[in-house]
Scaffold this motif. Structure first.
Motif, PDB file in Angstrom:
ATOM      1  N   SER A  62       0.939  -1.369   0.116  1.00 32.72           N
ATOM      2  CA  SER A  62      -0.051  -0.031  -0.187  1.00 32.72           C
ATOM      3  C   SER A  62       0.822   1.349  -0.077  1.00 32.72           C
ATOM      4  N   MET A  63       1.940   1.358   0.986  1.00 28.13           N
ATOM      5  CA  MET A  63       2.862   2.348   1.061  1.00 28.13           C
ATOM      6  C   MET A  63       3.584   2.457  -0.339  1.00 28.13           C
ATOM      7  N   TYR A  64       3.983   1.300  -0.975  1.00 25.96           N
ATOM      8  CA  TYR A  64       4.557   1.525  -2.197  1.00 25.96           C
ATOM      9  C   TYR A  64       3.823   2.154  -3.322  1.00 25.96           C
ATOM     10  N   TYR A  65       2.692   1.742  -3.415  1.00 20.76           N
ATOM     11  CA  TYR A  65       1.903   2.317  -4.596  1.00 20.76           C
ATOM     12  C   TYR A  65       1.572   3.596  -4.283  1.00 20.76           C
ATOM     13  N   VAL A  66       1.095   4.092  -2.833  1.00 14.48           N
ATOM     14  CA  VAL A  66       0.731   5.456  -2.569  1.00 14.48           C
ATOM     15  C   VAL A  66       1.971   6.183  -3.116  1.00 14.48           C
ATOM     16  N   MET A  67       3.260   5.972  -2.373  1.00 14.52           N
ATOM     17  CA  MET A  67       4.363   7.108  -2.489  1.00 14.52           C
ATOM     18  C   MET A  67       4.868   7.033  -3.848  1.00 14.52           C
ATOM     19  N   THR A  68       5.192   5.903  -4.331  1.00 11.62           N
ATOM     20  CA  THR A  68       5.775   6.046  -5.889  1.00 11.62           C
ATOM     21  C   THR A  68       4.705   6.557  -6.905  1.00 11.62           C
ATOM     22  N   GLY A  69       3.256   6.189  -6.421  1.00  6.02           N
ATOM     23  CA  GLY A  69       1.933   6.782  -7.392  1.00  6.02           C
ATOM     24  C   GLY A  69       2.058   8.500  -7.185  1.00  6.02           C
ATOM     25  N   GLY A  94       5.021   9.504  -9.113  1.00  6.49           N
ATOM     26  CA  GLY A  94       4.837   9.360 -10.598  1.00  6.49           C
ATOM     27  C   GLY A  94       3.820  10.554 -10.952  1.00  6.49           C
ATOM     28  N   LEU A  95       2.889  11.064 -10.298  1.00  5.85           N
ATOM     29  CA  LEU A  95       1.941  11.989 -10.641  1.00  5.85           C
ATOM     30  C   LEU A  95       2.939  13.247 -10.624  1.00  5.85           C
ATOM     31  N   HIS A  96       3.855  13.526  -9.599  1.00  4.88           N
ATOM     32  CA  HIS A  96       4.734  14.969  -9.930  1.00  4.88           C
ATOM     33  C   HIS A  96       5.563  14.519 -11.105  1.00  4.88           C
ATOM     34  N   VAL A  97       5.851  13.564 -11.600  1.00  3.60           N
ATOM     35  CA  VAL A  97       6.763  13.406 -12.663  1.00  3.60           C
ATOM     36  C   VAL A  97       6.025  13.967 -13.942  1.00  3.60           C
ATOM     37  N   ILE A  98       4.986  13.274 -14.056  1.00  3.58           N
ATOM     38  CA  ILE A  98       3.851  13.894 -15.023  1.00  3.58           C
ATOM     39  C   ILE A  98       3.711  15.200 -15.350  1.00  3.58           C
ATOM     40  N   ALA A  99       3.288  15.633 -14.067  1.00  4.23           N
ATOM     41  CA  ALA A  99       3.286  17.245 -13.999  1.00  4.23           C
ATOM     42  C   ALA A  99       4.550  17.941 -14.139  1.00  4.23           C
ATOM     43  N   GLY A 100       5.512  17.574 -13.821  1.00  2.00           N
ATOM     44  CA  GLY A 100       6.861  18.097 -14.204  1.00  2.00           C
ATOM     45  C   GLY A 100       7.042  18.062 -15.501  1.00  2.00           C
ATOM     46  N   MET A 101       6.782  16.836 -16.063  1.00  2.00           N
ATOM     47  CA  MET A 101       7.030  16.590 -17.717  1.00  2.00           C
ATOM     48  C   MET A 101       6.069  17.950 -18.318  1.00  2.00           C
ATOM     49  N   THR A 102       4.834  18.030 -17.890  1.00  2.00           N
ATOM     50  CA  THR A 102       3.920  18.819 -18.635  1.00  2.00           C
ATOM     51  C   THR A 102       4.441  20.227 -18.566  1.00  2.00           C
ATOM     52  N   VAL A 103       5.004  20.590 -17.477  1.00  2.00           N
ATOM     53  CA  VAL A 103       5.701  22.130 -17.175  1.00  2.00           C
ATOM     54  C   VAL A 103       6.623  22.174 -18.076  1.00  2.00           C
ATOM     55  N   LEU A 104       7.743  21.408 -18.269  1.00  2.00           N
ATOM     56  CA  LEU A 104       8.759  21.313 -18.961  1.00  2.00           C
ATOM     57  C   LEU A 104       8.481  21.345 -20.431  1.00  2.00           C
ATOM     58  N   ILE A 105       7.526  20.761 -20.956  1.00  2.00           N
ATOM     59  CA  ILE A 105       7.105  20.764 -22.447  1.00  2.00           C
ATOM     60  C   ILE A 105       6.632  22.194 -22.653  1.00  2.00           C
ATOM     61  N   VAL A 106       5.765  22.901 -21.564  1.00  2.00           N
ATOM     62  CA  VAL A 106       5.472  24.360 -21.906  1.00  2.00           C
ATOM     63  C   VAL A 106       6.614  24.960 -21.955  1.00  2.00           C
ATOM     64  N   MET A 107       7.780  24.929 -21.292  1.00  2.00           N
ATOM     65  CA  MET A 107       8.901  25.591 -20.999  1.00  2.00           C
ATOM     66  C   MET A 107       9.632  25.529 -22.443  1.00  2.00           C
ATOM     67  N   LEU A 108       9.407  24.370 -23.151  1.00  2.00           N
ATOM     68  CA  LEU A 108      10.422  24.017 -24.295  1.00  2.00           C
ATOM     69  C   LEU A 108       9.672  24.757 -25.480  1.00  2.00           C
ATOM     70  N   ILE A 109       8.239  24.912 -25.447  1.00  2.00           N
ATOM     71  CA  ILE A 109       7.459  25.599 -26.513  1.00  2.00           C
ATOM     72  C   ILE A 109       7.876  27.058 -26.156  1.00  2.00           C
TER      73      ILE A 109
END
Lengths: 214, 105
Positions: free
Chosen positions: A149-156, A159-174
């Motif tokens: 439970s801890m593994y899925y919650v914490m890495t999950g 993971g959401l933060h990684v997706i958010a970070g990638m979205t922000v970085l794509i905007v920065m790239l544009i």
């Protein structure tokens, strides 16, 4: 004479109105405050992990053995490399090396995607082997269920933060390609990079908690 | 206004590619070292348990990221460092008090 001075003041005020409002220090402090609130969010989960680990020590050590240490360590190096390239992209922007900055920022985004692909493959593998809370394979093994439970919650959540970070970085790239981020106005990219580094720091602490726990 | 903005940018320290590369190298070496301690349980160093290694190495790695990649070392305004100290203090109190609660139950 006084009329002339008055005119000068008015023309200065007018030119100020055309400049968009910028506050470098304010932007930076705002971003850092947000990052500290993120530290508190993950801090709560780290406390929860510590307390559960004290309660179910042997199950947490056994759960660590089910982790693929190689993928965990490889993914750490993927994230560290992404942090390195995004940090260098700021130097490239400040030195007016636009093409290099675009290349470095793109590398970070690709590395973020690689991290997520490996993470999802890993999750798929765990679920395939019945390693998830309330699975029949873990029936009756309360400690292991808590560990996963801890593994899925914490890495999950990470993971959401990684997706958010990638979205922000794509905007920065544009913005970088369109010339909105320049050596004079690079605070948006700097703040996006700060967020990416925080995601990296959280993973630095997740690695020993789950992958090197055995 | 433009001059003010330019002045602010001049104050920003441009970190060299070499500095970033050295920090990245140190981070990778520390990661491999931590993994080696955990996987091989270095028997020659019985005092260096995986947990102890994680407690020492992970904060060093985080500090390298914060001070170099996140520019904290080069920030002239001390407000960032003060804010970091406040956050760390709250986290330590949070962890410490919870630990005391569990340990003395």
């Amino acid at each position: 004479m006084s009329d002339l001075a008055g005119e000068r003041v008015t023309s200065m005020e007018e030119s100020r109105e055309h400049e968009p409002h910028r506050d470098y220090t304010g932007s930076k402090i705002g971003m850092w405050l947000f990052l500290f609130s993120e530290c508190m969010l993950f801090g709560g989960l780290f406390v929860l992990y510590a307390m559960y680990r004290a309660d179910f020590t042997s199950a947490f050590l056994a759960g660590g053995k089910d982790m693929n240490t190689f993928i965990g360590v490889f993914n750490t190096i993927v994230l560290l490399t992404g942090s390195w390239t995004v940090a260098m992209s700021i130097t490239a922007v400040q030195r007016n090396q636009k093409k290099l900055a675009i290349g470095l920022l793109s590398t970070t985004i690709v590395l973020g995607a690689l991290f997520m692909v490996l993470k999802l493959m890993e999750w798929g593998d765990h679920i395939h082997h019945g390693l998830y809370p309330s699975s029949s394979a873990l029936a009756g093994k309360h400690g292991l269920q808590v560990f996963f439970s801890m593994y899925y919650v914490m890495t999950g959540l990470h993971g959401l933060h990684v997706i958010a970070g990638m979205t922000v970085l794509i905007v920065m790239l544009i913005m970088l390609i369109r010339g909105k981020i320049t050596a004079e106005h690079s605070v948006a990219l700097e703040n996006a990079a700060l967020y990416w580094h925080l995601v990296d720091i959280i993973w630095i602490f997740l690695l020993p908690l789950f992958y090197l726990a055995a | 206004m433009e001059r003010e903005a330019a002045g602010l940018e001049e104050d920003v320290h441009v970190v060299s590619y070499m500095t970033y590369t050295l920090v990245w190298g140190a981070l990778v070496i520390l990661t491999l070292l931590l993994s080696a301690v955990s996987v091989f349980h270095l028997k020659e160093l019985p005092f260096l348990t995986p947990s102890l290694a994680a407690f020492i190495i992970s904060p060093i790695k985080a500090a390298l990221v914060v001070f170099y990649f996140m520019h904290l070392k080069y920030e002239k305004n001390n407000i960032y460092k003060i804010m970091l100290m406040v956050t760390l203090s709250i986290l330590i109190i949070f962890l410490g008090l919870t630990w005391i609660d569990v340990a003395l139950r």
